[in-house]
Design a protein around this motif. Structure first.
Motif, short mmCIF file in Angstrom:
data_model
loop_
_atom_site.label_atom_id
_atom_site.label_comp_id
_atom_site.label_asym_id
_atom_site.label_seq_id
_atom_site.Cartn_x
_atom_site.Cartn_y
_atom_site.Cartn_z
N SER A 275 0.80 -1.23 0.00
CA SER A 275 0.00 0.00 0.00
C SER A 275 0.83 1.27 0.00
CB SER A 275 -0.94 0.01 1.21
OG SER A 275 -0.21 -0.14 2.41
N ALA A 276 2.12 1.14 -0.27
CA ALA A 276 2.96 2.34 -0.38
C ALA A 276 4.19 2.00 -1.20
CB ALA A 276 3.36 2.86 1.00
N GLY A 277 4.77 3.01 -1.79
CA GLY A 277 6.00 2.88 -2.55
C GLY A 277 6.76 4.18 -2.46
N GLU A 278 7.70 4.35 -3.35
CA GLU A 278 8.50 5.56 -3.31
C GLU A 278 7.66 6.77 -3.70
OE1 GLU A 278 12.83 7.21 -4.93
OE2 GLU A 278 11.96 5.36 -5.75
N HIS A 279 7.46 7.64 -2.73
CA HIS A 279 6.75 8.91 -2.93
C HIS A 279 5.26 8.74 -3.22
CE1 HIS A 279 10.56 10.99 -2.79
NE2 HIS A 279 11.04 10.20 -3.73
N HIS A 306 -5.53 9.38 9.04
CA HIS A 306 -4.63 9.89 10.07
C HIS A 306 -3.24 9.26 9.96
CE1 HIS A 306 -7.15 12.51 12.46
NE2 HIS A 306 -8.09 11.59 12.55
N ARG A 307 -3.20 7.93 9.77
CA ARG A 307 -1.92 7.24 9.69
C ARG A 307 -1.15 7.66 8.43
NH1 ARG A 307 -4.90 2.70 11.76
NH2 ARG A 307 -5.23 1.95 9.64
N ALA A 308 -1.89 7.81 7.33
CA ALA A 308 -1.24 8.23 6.09
C ALA A 308 -0.63 9.62 6.24
CB ALA A 308 -2.25 8.22 4.94
N ALA A 309 -1.37 10.54 6.86
CA ALA A 309 -0.85 11.90 7.06
C ALA A 309 0.40 11.88 7.92
CB ALA A 309 -1.93 12.78 7.69
N ALA A 310 0.41 11.04 8.96
CA ALA A 310 1.59 10.95 9.82
C ALA A 310 2.79 10.42 9.03
CB ALA A 310 1.29 10.04 11.01
N ALA A 311 2.55 9.41 8.17
CA ALA A 311 3.64 8.85 7.37
C ALA A 311 4.16 9.89 6.37
CB ALA A 311 3.17 7.60 6.64
N LEU A 312 3.26 10.62 5.74
CA LEU A 312 3.66 11.64 4.78
C LEU A 312 4.45 12.76 5.44
CD1 LEU A 312 0.28 11.72 2.85
CD2 LEU A 312 2.48 11.11 1.82
N ARG A 313 4.01 13.15 6.62
CA ARG A 313 4.72 14.20 7.35
C ARG A 313 6.12 13.73 7.74
NH1 ARG A 313 1.19 14.85 10.80
NH2 ARG A 313 2.02 13.54 12.47
N ALA A 314 6.22 12.48 8.23
CA ALA A 314 7.52 11.94 8.61
C ALA A 314 8.45 11.84 7.40
CB ALA A 314 7.34 10.57 9.26
N GLN A 316 8.35 13.68 4.72
CA GLN A 316 8.75 15.03 4.34
C GLN A 316 9.85 15.56 5.25
OE1 GLN A 316 5.97 18.36 4.86
NE2 GLN A 316 6.30 18.90 2.72
N GLU A 317 9.85 15.10 6.49
CA GLU A 317 10.87 15.54 7.45
C GLU A 317 12.15 14.72 7.35
OE1 GLU A 317 8.77 15.26 11.10
OE2 GLU A 317 7.63 17.12 10.80
N GLY A 318 12.20 13.78 6.38
CA GLY A 318 13.44 13.07 6.13
C GLY A 318 13.49 11.63 6.55
N ASP A 319 12.38 11.07 7.05
CA ASP A 319 12.35 9.67 7.45
C ASP A 319 12.18 8.80 6.20
OD1 ASP A 319 11.93 7.16 8.46
OD2 ASP A 319 10.42 7.75 9.92
N SER A 320 13.25 8.15 5.78
CA SER A 320 13.20 7.37 4.55
C SER A 320 12.45 6.05 4.72
CB SER A 320 14.64 7.07 4.08
OG SER A 320 15.35 6.34 5.06
N THR A 321 12.12 5.67 5.95
CA THR A 321 11.42 4.41 6.18
C THR A 321 9.92 4.61 6.42
OG1 THR A 321 11.73 4.45 8.60
CG2 THR A 321 13.52 3.52 7.27
N ALA A 322 9.44 5.85 6.39
CA ALA A 322 8.06 6.15 6.78
C ALA A 322 7.05 5.41 5.90
CB ALA A 322 7.81 7.65 6.76
N HIS A 323 7.26 5.43 4.61
CA HIS A 323 6.31 4.78 3.71
C HIS A 323 6.32 3.27 3.89
CE1 HIS A 323 5.37 8.11 0.56
NE2 HIS A 323 5.54 8.63 1.77
N GLN A 324 7.50 2.70 4.05
CA GLN A 324 7.60 1.26 4.25
C GLN A 324 6.92 0.84 5.55
OE1 GLN A 324 11.58 -0.31 4.13
NE2 GLN A 324 10.97 -2.32 4.92
N GLN A 330 -0.24 -1.48 7.42
CA GLN A 330 -1.47 -1.77 6.69
C GLN A 330 -1.60 -3.27 6.44
OE1 GLN A 330 -3.40 1.32 6.85
NE2 GLN A 330 -3.95 0.68 4.79
N SER A 331 -0.51 -3.90 6.06
CA SER A 331 -0.53 -5.35 5.78
C SER A 331 -0.86 -6.15 7.04
CB SER A 331 0.83 -5.78 5.22
OG SER A 331 0.86 -7.17 4.96
#
Length: 369
Positions: A275-279, A306-314, A316-324, A330-331
């Protein structure tokens, strides 16, 4: 509101999950835009809003309106399931208060209104045709009432429901567990209708009836699409014949009109392989669609946003693992849901040889859709 050309995030789809994501981001000062292909005027099934959703709405700063035009109180759920007699599960003991019966078109529009109040452009009648990854940004090509619209963003959110159109463009497949489908009718509400959600199982599948605002009631039959076709449920006469075989649902409805308008809607259990990938990431039904038996569609969409917004914010702040991390959560949640789904269907043992129930006695085998 005239749309800008560049955003941090573009959300494709303005349903509950999409607008929740956008509103949560906007409250953090992150530039976001929503593309919504309707004017919030297309039919959607009514839904019972659980008390737990109150807390999620408060987190968004969205107060529920007074009972009446947009929603009416729900006292609980009655279930004729695994027994010949209904069991009542009241909401009154819930610490978050009571539940609500909502008109989904109005509820979705209510969230969109609050998002716009937080300066989120919601571009109605605008559909994303395709997206492409350019140097450091997504290019989103859309059709709008004014013509072709080209926007750019750092990250894109798929909130297109079970179509998962953005994820599919990113090469991600969707796995389907069953072929559940609903056939619904909206009727004038009979006098003194109980303000509860009534669920009743039958050999073919299960039914539900719930009051709606404006003195209406929605009545739905749910089964696998092939079984509905064999039973003639896609014709008004066939639907009525199947309704007559229920006991408690039929008793509540009074005299039915001769001309019925059937609303057919796929509502299968399904999920993206990721449910997520690069960007990019997917929210709500775009990430995973649940059986309506869970009665948690709106709650799931709010929490997913809510969870998606938190991941997107993280991210944007440089957390490269947020989407993963978001995709893994989700899984895991979907796997827990499948276990709960299996257990809930297993409590109905009256028709073990009927195809609908036999299919749900086994561990689901997902197929690519």
């Amino acid at each position: 509101m005239r749309p800008a050309r560049q955003y941090a995030v573009i959300v494709v789809g303005g349903g509950v999950a999409g607008t929740t994501t956008a509103l949560a981001l906007a409250r953090e000062g992150i530039p976001v835009c929503v593309l919504e292909r309707t004017q919030y005027d297309r039919w959607r099934p009514g839904e019972t809003l659980s008390p737990l959703a109150h807390a999620e709405l408060l987190r968004l700063g969205v107060p529920l309106p007074e009972a009446g035009e947009d929603l009416i109180p729900s006292h609980g759920i009655e279930a004729v399931w695994g027994s010949e007699h209904p069991q009542f599960h009241p909401f009154i003991t819930n610490p978050y208060g009571g539940g609500w019966h909502v008109d989904r078109q109005r509820f979705d529009a209510l969230l969109a209104h609050h998002a716009e109040a937080h300066q989120v452009p919601i571009l109605r009648l605008t559909s994303a045709v395709y997206i492409e990854r350019g140097p450091g940004a997504w290019n989103v090509h859309a059709n709008a009432p004014s013509g072709e619209l080209n926007l750019t963003c750092e990250r894109v959110v798929d909130a297109t429901g079970r179509a998962s159109s953005i994820a599919r463009q990113c090469g991600v497949r969707r796995h389907q567990v069953d072929a559940l489908c609903s056939v619904s009718v909206v009727l004038t509400q009979p006098e003194r209708l109980e303000q509860t959600l009534l669920v009743e199982s039958t050999p073919l599948g299960w039914w539900y009836a719930a009051p709606l605002p404006d003195q209406r009631v929605i009545v739905s039959l749910l089964s696998d699409a092939d079984l509905l076709a064999l039973a003639g449920a896609f014709r008004p006469s066939g639907w009525l014949a199947l309704l007559s075989a229920t006991r408690y649902i039929r008793e509540r409805l009074g005299t039915l009109p001769e001309d019925l308008r059937l609303h057919v809607r796929p509502c299968e259990t399904s999920s993206l392989e990721r449910s997520a990938g690069e960007h990019w990431l997917a929210v709500g039904d775009a990430a995973s669609g649940l059986d309506p038996l869970s009665s948690g569609g709106i709650l799931k969409a709010l929490r997913s946003g809510h969870r998606a917004a938190a991941a997107l914010r993280a991210a944007q702040e440089g957390d490269s693992t947020a989407h993963q991390q978001y995709a893994e959560a989700q899984s895991s949640e979907f796997a827990r849901y499948l276990e709960a789904r299996l257990g809930h269907y297993a409590t109905e043992r009256r028709w073990p040889d009927e195809p609908f129930w036999r299919r749900r006695m086994e561990e689901p085998a997902a197929t690519a859709a």
